[in-house]
Motif scaffolding. Structure first.
Motif, PDB file in Angstrom:
ATOM      1  N   GLY A 136       9.770  -0.402 -15.928  1.00  0.00           N
ATOM      2  CA  GLY A 136       8.834  -1.434 -16.346  1.00  0.00           C
ATOM      3  C   GLY A 136       7.928  -1.927 -15.241  1.00  0.00           C
ATOM      4  N   LEU A 137       8.311  -1.696 -13.980  1.00  0.00           N
ATOM      5  CA  LEU A 137       7.484  -2.127 -12.859  1.00  0.00           C
ATOM      6  C   LEU A 137       6.087  -1.531 -12.947  1.00  0.00           C
ATOM      7  CD1 LEU A 137       7.242  -3.476 -10.000  1.00  0.00           C
ATOM      8  CD2 LEU A 137       8.002  -1.290  -9.072  1.00  0.00           C
ATOM      9  N   TRP A 138       6.013  -0.279 -13.374  1.00  0.00           N
ATOM     10  CA  TRP A 138       4.731   0.420 -13.396  1.00  0.00           C
ATOM     11  C   TRP A 138       3.799  -0.101 -14.484  1.00  0.00           C
ATOM     12  CZ3 TRP A 138       4.360   2.682  -8.993  1.00  0.00           C
ATOM     13  CH2 TRP A 138       5.541   3.088  -8.351  1.00  0.00           C
ATOM     14  N   GLU A 139       4.337  -0.854 -15.437  1.00  0.00           N
ATOM     15  CA  GLU A 139       3.497  -1.458 -16.468  1.00  0.00           C
ATOM     16  C   GLU A 139       2.917  -2.794 -16.014  1.00  0.00           C
ATOM     17  OE1 GLU A 139       5.984  -1.763 -19.892  1.00  0.00           O
ATOM     18  OE2 GLU A 139       6.567   0.350 -19.842  1.00  0.00           O
ATOM     19  N   LEU A 140       3.402  -3.325 -14.901  1.00  0.00           N
ATOM     20  CA  LEU A 140       2.980  -4.636 -14.424  1.00  0.00           C
ATOM     21  C   LEU A 140       1.931  -4.562 -13.320  1.00  0.00           C
ATOM     22  CD1 LEU A 140       6.493  -6.371 -14.187  1.00  0.00           C
ATOM     23  CD2 LEU A 140       4.838  -6.534 -16.047  1.00  0.00           C
ATOM     24  N   ILE A 141       1.860  -3.449 -12.615  1.00  0.00           N
ATOM     25  CA  ILE A 141       0.930  -3.379 -11.492  1.00  0.00           C
ATOM     26  C   ILE A 141      -0.487  -3.102 -11.989  1.00  0.00           C
ATOM     27  CG2 ILE A 141       2.709  -2.658  -9.879  1.00  0.00           C
ATOM     28  CD1 ILE A 141       1.751   0.169 -10.114  1.00  0.00           C
ATOM     29  N   SER A 142      -1.466  -3.517 -11.181  1.00  0.00           N
ATOM     30  CA  SER A 142      -2.874  -3.322 -11.531  1.00  0.00           C
ATOM     31  C   SER A 142      -3.563  -2.532 -10.426  1.00  0.00           C
ATOM     32  CB  SER A 142      -3.558  -4.678 -11.716  1.00  0.00           C
ATOM     33  OG  SER A 142      -3.444  -5.461 -10.543  1.00  0.00           O
ATOM     34  N   ASP A 143      -4.842  -2.214 -10.651  1.00  0.00           N
ATOM     35  CA  ASP A 143      -5.544  -1.367  -9.695  1.00  0.00           C
ATOM     36  C   ASP A 143      -5.682  -2.003  -8.315  1.00  0.00           C
ATOM     37  OD1 ASP A 143      -5.792   0.627 -11.528  1.00  0.00           O
ATOM     38  OD2 ASP A 143      -7.949   0.403 -11.865  1.00  0.00           O
ATOM     39  N   ASP A 144      -5.614  -3.329  -8.228  1.00  0.00           N
ATOM     40  CA  ASP A 144      -5.720  -3.958  -6.910  1.00  0.00           C
ATOM     41  C   ASP A 144      -4.371  -4.150  -6.224  1.00  0.00           C
ATOM     42  OD1 ASP A 144      -4.713  -5.919  -8.523  1.00  0.00           O
ATOM     43  OD2 ASP A 144      -6.161  -7.471  -7.940  1.00  0.00           O
ATOM     44  N   THR A 145      -3.291  -3.612  -6.827  1.00  0.00           N
ATOM     45  CA  THR A 145      -1.975  -3.665  -6.197  1.00  0.00           C
ATOM     46  C   THR A 145      -1.949  -2.741  -4.980  1.00  0.00           C
ATOM     47  OG1 THR A 145      -0.884  -4.122  -8.302  1.00  0.00           O
ATOM     48  CG2 THR A 145       0.488  -3.280  -6.523  1.00  0.00           C
ATOM     49  N   VAL A 146      -1.515  -3.252  -3.848  1.00  0.00           N
ATOM     50  CA  VAL A 146      -1.478  -2.464  -2.613  1.00  0.00           C
ATOM     51  C   VAL A 146      -0.233  -1.581  -2.604  1.00  0.00           C
ATOM     52  CG1 VAL A 146      -1.326  -2.559  -0.101  1.00  0.00           C
ATOM     53  CG2 VAL A 146      -2.785  -4.176  -1.324  1.00  0.00           C
ATOM     54  N   LEU A 147      -0.421  -0.276  -2.446  1.00  0.00           N
ATOM     55  CA  LEU A 147       0.692   0.663  -2.320  1.00  0.00           C
ATOM     56  C   LEU A 147       1.012   0.939  -0.854  1.00  0.00           C
ATOM     57  CD1 LEU A 147       0.014   3.356  -5.084  1.00  0.00           C
ATOM     58  CD2 LEU A 147       1.407   1.292  -5.218  1.00  0.00           C
ATOM     59  N   CYS A 148      -0.044   1.126  -0.058  1.00  0.00           N
ATOM     60  CA  CYS A 148       0.128   1.415   1.373  1.00  0.00           C
ATOM     61  C   CYS A 148      -0.295   0.180   2.159  1.00  0.00           C
ATOM     62  CB  CYS A 148      -0.713   2.630   1.767  1.00  0.00           C
ATOM     63  SG  CYS A 148      -0.731   2.979   3.546  1.00  0.00           S
ATOM     64  N   ARG A 149       0.680  -0.556   2.680  1.00  0.00           N
ATOM     65  CA  ARG A 149       0.381  -1.801   3.366  1.00  0.00           C
ATOM     66  C   ARG A 149      -0.273  -1.560   4.729  1.00  0.00           C
ATOM     67  NH1 ARG A 149       6.264  -4.253   2.877  1.00  0.00           N
ATOM     68  NH2 ARG A 149       6.713  -2.018   2.967  1.00  0.00           N
ATOM     69  N   LYS A 173      -3.458  11.540   0.651  1.00  0.00           N
ATOM     70  CA  LYS A 173      -3.500  11.085   2.045  1.00  0.00           C
ATOM     71  C   LYS A 173      -4.845  11.410   2.683  1.00  0.00           C
ATOM     72  CE  LYS A 173      -1.033  11.774   6.436  1.00  0.00           C
ATOM     73  NZ  LYS A 173       0.139  12.421   7.071  1.00  0.00           N
ATOM     74  N   ALA A 174      -5.343  12.616   2.426  1.00  0.00           N
ATOM     75  CA  ALA A 174      -6.608  13.041   3.021  1.00  0.00           C
ATOM     76  C   ALA A 174      -7.784  12.217   2.505  1.00  0.00           C
ATOM     77  CB  ALA A 174      -6.846  14.525   2.733  1.00  0.00           C
ATOM     78  N   GLN A 175      -7.710  11.784   1.251  1.00  0.00           N
ATOM     79  CA  GLN A 175      -8.828  11.060   0.651  1.00  0.00           C
ATOM     80  C   GLN A 175      -8.762   9.545   0.847  1.00  0.00           C
ATOM     81  OE1 GLN A 175     -10.231  12.091  -3.254  1.00  0.00           O
ATOM     82  NE2 GLN A 175      -9.311  14.123  -3.204  1.00  0.00           N
ATOM     83  N   THR A 176      -7.565   9.007   1.070  1.00  0.00           N
ATOM     84  CA  THR A 176      -7.426   7.547   1.091  1.00  0.00           C
ATOM     85  C   THR A 176      -6.826   6.990   2.377  1.00  0.00           C
ATOM     86  OG1 THR A 176      -5.174   7.548   0.166  1.00  0.00           O
ATOM     87  CG2 THR A 176      -7.019   7.599  -1.407  1.00  0.00           C
ATOM     88  N   ARG A 177      -6.244   7.822   3.225  1.00  0.00           N
ATOM     89  CA  ARG A 177      -5.494   7.433   4.421  1.00  0.00           C
ATOM     90  C   ARG A 177      -4.131   6.842   4.082  1.00  0.00           C
ATOM     91  NH1 ARG A 177      -7.327   7.571   9.303  1.00  0.00           N
ATOM     92  NH2 ARG A 177      -5.893   5.930   9.965  1.00  0.00           N
ATOM     93  N   LEU A 178      -3.700   6.935   2.838  1.00  0.00           N
ATOM     94  CA  LEU A 178      -2.357   6.476   2.481  1.00  0.00           C
ATOM     95  C   LEU A 178      -1.320   7.215   3.323  1.00  0.00           C
ATOM     96  CD1 LEU A 178      -0.853   5.653  -0.900  1.00  0.00           C
ATOM     97  CD2 LEU A 178       0.175   7.561   0.331  1.00  0.00           C
ATOM     98  N   GLY A 179      -0.403   6.464   3.916  1.00  0.00           N
ATOM     99  CA  GLY A 179       0.648   7.081   4.712  1.00  0.00           C
ATOM    100  C   GLY A 179       0.255   7.415   6.131  1.00  0.00           C
ATOM    101  N   MET A 180      -0.956   7.027   6.563  1.00  0.00           N
ATOM    102  CA  MET A 180      -1.411   7.366   7.915  1.00  0.00           C
ATOM    103  C   MET A 180      -1.303   6.190   8.881  1.00  0.00           C
ATOM    104  SD  MET A 180      -4.679   9.794   7.019  1.00  0.00           S
ATOM    105  CE  MET A 180      -4.942  10.309   8.720  1.00  0.00           C
ATOM    106  N   GLY A 181      -0.645   5.120   8.451  1.00  0.00           N
ATOM    107  CA  GLY A 181      -0.493   3.949   9.307  1.00  0.00           C
ATOM    108  C   GLY A 181       0.742   4.010  10.166  1.00  0.00           C
ATOM    109  N   ARG A 182       1.133   2.865  10.678  1.00  0.00           N
ATOM    110  CA  ARG A 182       2.221   2.800  11.659  1.00  0.00           C
ATOM    111  C   ARG A 182       3.548   3.286  11.090  1.00  0.00           C
ATOM    112  NH1 ARG A 182       3.225   0.806  16.529  1.00  0.00           N
ATOM    113  NH2 ARG A 182       5.284  -0.011  17.031  1.00  0.00           N
TER     114      ARG A 182
END
Length: 239
Positions: A136-149, A173-182
């Motif tokens: 049910g968590l996935w039904e509550l999040i919206s497009d502005d929910t941060v996945l990669c802090r 990762k290549a398109q958004t930089r998701l997972g490229m942080g600390r």
């Protein structure tokens, strides 16, 4: 506003309670810190209780790569007690492989460890099922929910990357930089994999595959310098 949820994680109407707070801390379950085994190309399988892939091991904690033993939360999520017991079994397995112990000696020492490990794993399975993210968590999040802090990448950005042709974690990762942080993806890769599986309809086992590159953890120049000072490799020395 907090609410009770059903066993699928969906809010139950009428259970709302309001509290005035300054900060909210949320947990989304746990994932194994398995970058090391993946760098070694150890075989993995999907663990449905964790919604991610885990490293396969034999009774002595040896992986599919001969001589590579993995214990603790590098191969699953179990906590300190399981890590200690698995580490001792791995030591016995390594001792057998090195010829220090014969199979009979190793098995005699392992028997009480296996009994304790069985009990601890039952408790860990309960915790993973109870505290992990529910559907049910996935039904509550919206497009502005941060996945990669680390890189502030939102669900909307990941969905746009998928709409533009991304199919894997590496593509996203290549398109958004998701997972490229600390944290190098340790906090967001599992969440992003579930988004990919939901949006594309692909199995989570396929969507959760991603590459790993050293360093597994961030290191400072000072740490590299200390390694160089103790090394005979010229390329590791700093002037």
């Amino acid at each position: 506003i907090i609410m009770r949820v059903d066993n699928r994680g969906r809010p139950l109407a009428g259970s709302e309670k309001t509290a005035a707070v300054d900060t909210i801390c949320l947990g989304y379950g746990f994932w194994p810190s398995d970058q090391g085994p993946r760098l070694l190309n150890c075989e993995q399988r999907l663990d449905e209780s964790l919604n991610t892939r885990v490293t396969l091991r034999d009774a002595w904690m040896q992986t599919s790569v001969p001589g590579a033993f993995v214990a603790g939360d590098a191969a699953g999520v179990g906590g300190k007690e399981i890590a200690v017991l698995e580490g001792r079994l791995a030591a016995l397995g390594a001792a057998q492989r090195a010829g220090v112990l014969n199979p009979t000696q190793a098995e005699a020492r392992a028997r009480p460890l296996r009994a304790r490990l069985k009990r601890e794993r039952r408790f860990a399975a309960f915790l993973n099922a109870y505290f992990g993210p529910l559907p049910g968590l996935w039904e509550l999040i919206s497009d502005d929910t941060v996945l990669c802090r680390c890189e502030n990448v939102t669900l909307g950005q990941v969905k746009r990357a998928l709409a533009d042709g991304a199919e894997t974690l590496a593509d996203v990762k290549a398109q958004t930089r998701l997972g490229m942080g600390r944290c190098a993806g340790r906090a967001c890769n599992g969440l992003a994999a579930q988004v990919i599986a939901i949006v594309t309809g692909r199995p989570l086992e396929w969507a959760s595959r991603c590459s790993v590159r050293p360093p597994i953890f961030p290191v400072s120049l000072g740490e590299l310098e200390s390694l160089g000072a103790a090394s005979t490799t010229p390329g590791l020395h700093f002037d």
